[in-house]
Design a protein around this motif. Structure first.
Motif, PDB file in Angstrom:
ATOM      1  N   GLY A 114     -30.033 104.421  44.290  1.00  0.00           N
ATOM      2  CA  GLY A 114     -30.267 104.391  45.733  1.00  0.00           C
ATOM      3  C   GLY A 114     -31.292 103.328  46.058  1.00  0.00           C
ATOM      4  O   GLY A 114     -31.925 102.743  45.177  1.00  0.00           O
ATOM      5  N   ASN A 115     -31.463 103.074  47.347  1.00  0.00           N
ATOM      6  CA  ASN A 115     -32.447 102.049  47.711  1.00  0.00           C
ATOM      7  C   ASN A 115     -33.862 102.584  47.535  1.00  0.00           C
ATOM      8  O   ASN A 115     -34.088 103.782  47.462  1.00  0.00           O
ATOM      9  CB  ASN A 115     -32.211 101.543  49.128  1.00  0.00           C
ATOM     10  N   LYS A 116     -34.797 101.655  47.430  1.00  0.00           N
ATOM     11  CA  LYS A 116     -36.193 102.031  47.217  1.00  0.00           C
ATOM     12  C   LYS A 116     -36.730 102.777  48.425  1.00  0.00           C
ATOM     13  O   LYS A 116     -36.420 102.439  49.566  1.00  0.00           O
ATOM     14  CB  LYS A 116     -37.055 100.785  47.004  1.00  0.00           C
ATOM     15  N   LYS A 117     -37.542 103.761  48.146  1.00  0.00           N
ATOM     16  CA  LYS A 117     -38.177 104.493  49.231  1.00  0.00           C
ATOM     17  C   LYS A 117     -39.419 103.720  49.666  1.00  0.00           C
ATOM     18  O   LYS A 117     -40.189 103.248  48.822  1.00  0.00           O
ATOM     19  CB  LYS A 117     -38.590 105.883  48.770  1.00  0.00           C
ATOM     20  N   PRO A 118     -39.642 103.594  50.955  1.00  0.00           N
ATOM     21  CA  PRO A 118     -40.861 102.915  51.403  1.00  0.00           C
ATOM     22  C   PRO A 118     -42.085 103.773  51.079  1.00  0.00           C
ATOM     23  O   PRO A 118     -41.999 105.004  51.042  1.00  0.00           O
ATOM     24  CB  PRO A 118     -40.665 102.771  52.906  1.00  0.00           C
ATOM     25  N   LYS A 119     -43.180 103.103  50.830  1.00  0.00           N
ATOM     26  CA  LYS A 119     -44.405 103.844  50.533  1.00  0.00           C
ATOM     27  C   LYS A 119     -44.911 104.541  51.791  1.00  0.00           C
ATOM     28  O   LYS A 119     -44.839 104.001  52.891  1.00  0.00           O
ATOM     29  CB  LYS A 119     -45.483 102.892  50.007  1.00  0.00           C
ATOM     30  N   ARG A 120     -45.411 105.732  51.579  1.00  0.00           N
ATOM     31  CA  ARG A 120     -45.992 106.480  52.696  1.00  0.00           C
ATOM     32  C   ARG A 120     -47.370 105.935  52.993  1.00  0.00           C
ATOM     33  O   ARG A 120     -48.026 105.339  52.146  1.00  0.00           O
ATOM     34  CB  ARG A 120     -46.065 107.958  52.342  1.00  0.00           C
ATOM     35  N   SER A 134     -25.633  93.398  38.116  1.00  0.00           N
ATOM     36  CA  SER A 134     -26.147  94.233  39.187  1.00  0.00           C
ATOM     37  C   SER A 134     -25.552  93.721  40.490  1.00  0.00           C
ATOM     38  O   SER A 134     -25.558  92.524  40.740  1.00  0.00           O
ATOM     39  CB  SER A 134     -27.674  94.154  39.240  1.00  0.00           C
ATOM     40  N   ARG A 135     -25.024  94.632  41.296  1.00  0.00           N
ATOM     41  CA  ARG A 135     -24.425  94.264  42.575  1.00  0.00           C
ATOM     42  C   ARG A 135     -24.952  95.191  43.652  1.00  0.00           C
ATOM     43  O   ARG A 135     -25.153  96.383  43.420  1.00  0.00           O
ATOM     44  CB  ARG A 135     -22.897  94.355  42.523  1.00  0.00           C
ATOM     45  N   PRO A 136     -25.193  94.647  44.843  1.00  0.00           N
ATOM     46  CA  PRO A 136     -25.738  95.465  45.933  1.00  0.00           C
ATOM     47  C   PRO A 136     -24.690  96.391  46.535  1.00  0.00           C
ATOM     48  O   PRO A 136     -23.492  96.111  46.496  1.00  0.00           O
ATOM     49  CB  PRO A 136     -26.182  94.413  46.953  1.00  0.00           C
ATOM     50  N   LEU A 137     -25.159  97.497  47.062  1.00  0.00           N
ATOM     51  CA  LEU A 137     -24.314  98.429  47.806  1.00  0.00           C
ATOM     52  C   LEU A 137     -24.728  98.387  49.271  1.00  0.00           C
ATOM     53  O   LEU A 137     -25.916  98.374  49.577  1.00  0.00           O
ATOM     54  CB  LEU A 137     -24.466  99.851  47.261  1.00  0.00           C
ATOM     55  N   GLY A 138     -23.776  98.356  50.141  1.00  0.00           N
ATOM     56  CA  GLY A 138     -24.034  98.267  51.575  1.00  0.00           C
ATOM     57  C   GLY A 138     -23.238  97.117  52.161  1.00  0.00           C
ATOM     58  O   GLY A 138     -22.585  96.355  51.448  1.00  0.00           O
ATOM     59  N   GLU A 179     -30.353  94.576  45.101  1.00  0.00           N
ATOM     60  CA  GLU A 179     -30.321  95.807  45.881  1.00  0.00           C
ATOM     61  C   GLU A 179     -29.854  95.523  47.297  1.00  0.00           C
ATOM     62  O   GLU A 179     -30.310  94.590  47.942  1.00  0.00           O
ATOM     63  CB  GLU A 179     -31.719  96.438  45.917  1.00  0.00           C
ATOM     64  N   GLY A 180     -28.927  96.347  47.773  1.00  0.00           N
ATOM     65  CA  GLY A 180     -28.460  96.274  49.150  1.00  0.00           C
ATOM     66  C   GLY A 180     -29.086  97.389  49.962  1.00  0.00           C
ATOM     67  O   GLY A 180     -29.941  98.134  49.478  1.00  0.00           O
ATOM     68  N   GLU A 181     -28.614  97.538  51.178  1.00  0.00           N
ATOM     69  CA  GLU A 181     -29.191  98.553  52.059  1.00  0.00           C
ATOM     70  C   GLU A 181     -28.929  99.978  51.565  1.00  0.00           C
ATOM     71  O   GLU A 181     -29.670 100.894  51.903  1.00  0.00           O
ATOM     72  CB  GLU A 181     -28.661  98.384  53.483  1.00  0.00           C
ATOM     73  N   ASN A 182     -27.902 100.156  50.740  1.00  0.00           N
ATOM     74  CA  ASN A 182     -27.605 101.485  50.187  1.00  0.00           C
ATOM     75  C   ASN A 182     -27.879 101.583  48.692  1.00  0.00           C
ATOM     76  O   ASN A 182     -27.411 102.501  48.033  1.00  0.00           O
ATOM     77  CB  ASN A 182     -26.147 101.854  50.455  1.00  0.00           C
TER      78      ASN A 182
END
Length: 122
Positions: A108-114, A21-25, A4-7
């Motif tokens: 998309g990238n993982k959402k941070p936990k609230r 699997s290749r990162p985006l960003g 996973e990349g930043e995007n």
């Protein structure tokens, strides 16, 4: 393994198995990967390869990467090559981009936990 990349990431499936699997960003997007795959295809055609031969070699590459365990730790270049191969087969109409058993999944990238989710688990 998902890279996973930043995007997010672009993930390639063949015969219902994640093979790349290749990162985006950082300058890499799905369009960038597609452009590079097209460049590889054009280069192969200029070298005198015909489309049926390119399709055959691309399918052999994906099958070897899917079934053979000869490459224990593929390099980033190996993974890029496999993604390009998959994108070439999609461009040539051999594989559907959003097929049932083969194709691409762009995540998309993982959402941070609230904060409330973190505290509720303690």
């Amino acid at each position: 393994m998902i890279y996973e990349g930043e995007n997010g990431s672009v993930n390639g499936y063949f015969k219902k198995k994640l093979i790349v699997s290749r990162p985006l960003g950082k300058g890499k997007s799905l369009e960038t990967y597609k452009t590079e795959a097209l460049r590889v295809l054009i280069e192969a055609l200029r070298e005198g390869n015909n489309l049926p031969n390119i399709k055959k070699l691309a399918l052999i590459t994906l099958k070897n990467f899917r079934y053979e365990e000869t490459i224990k730790e593929p390099t980033a270049e190996d993974r890029d090559f496999v993604l390009f191969t998959l994108l070439i087969l999609i461009k040539l109409g051999v594989i559907e981009e959003d097929g049932e058993q083969e194709g691409l999944l762009v995540c998309g990238n993982k959402k941070p936990k609230r904060g409330c989710e973190i505290h509720s688990r303690q």
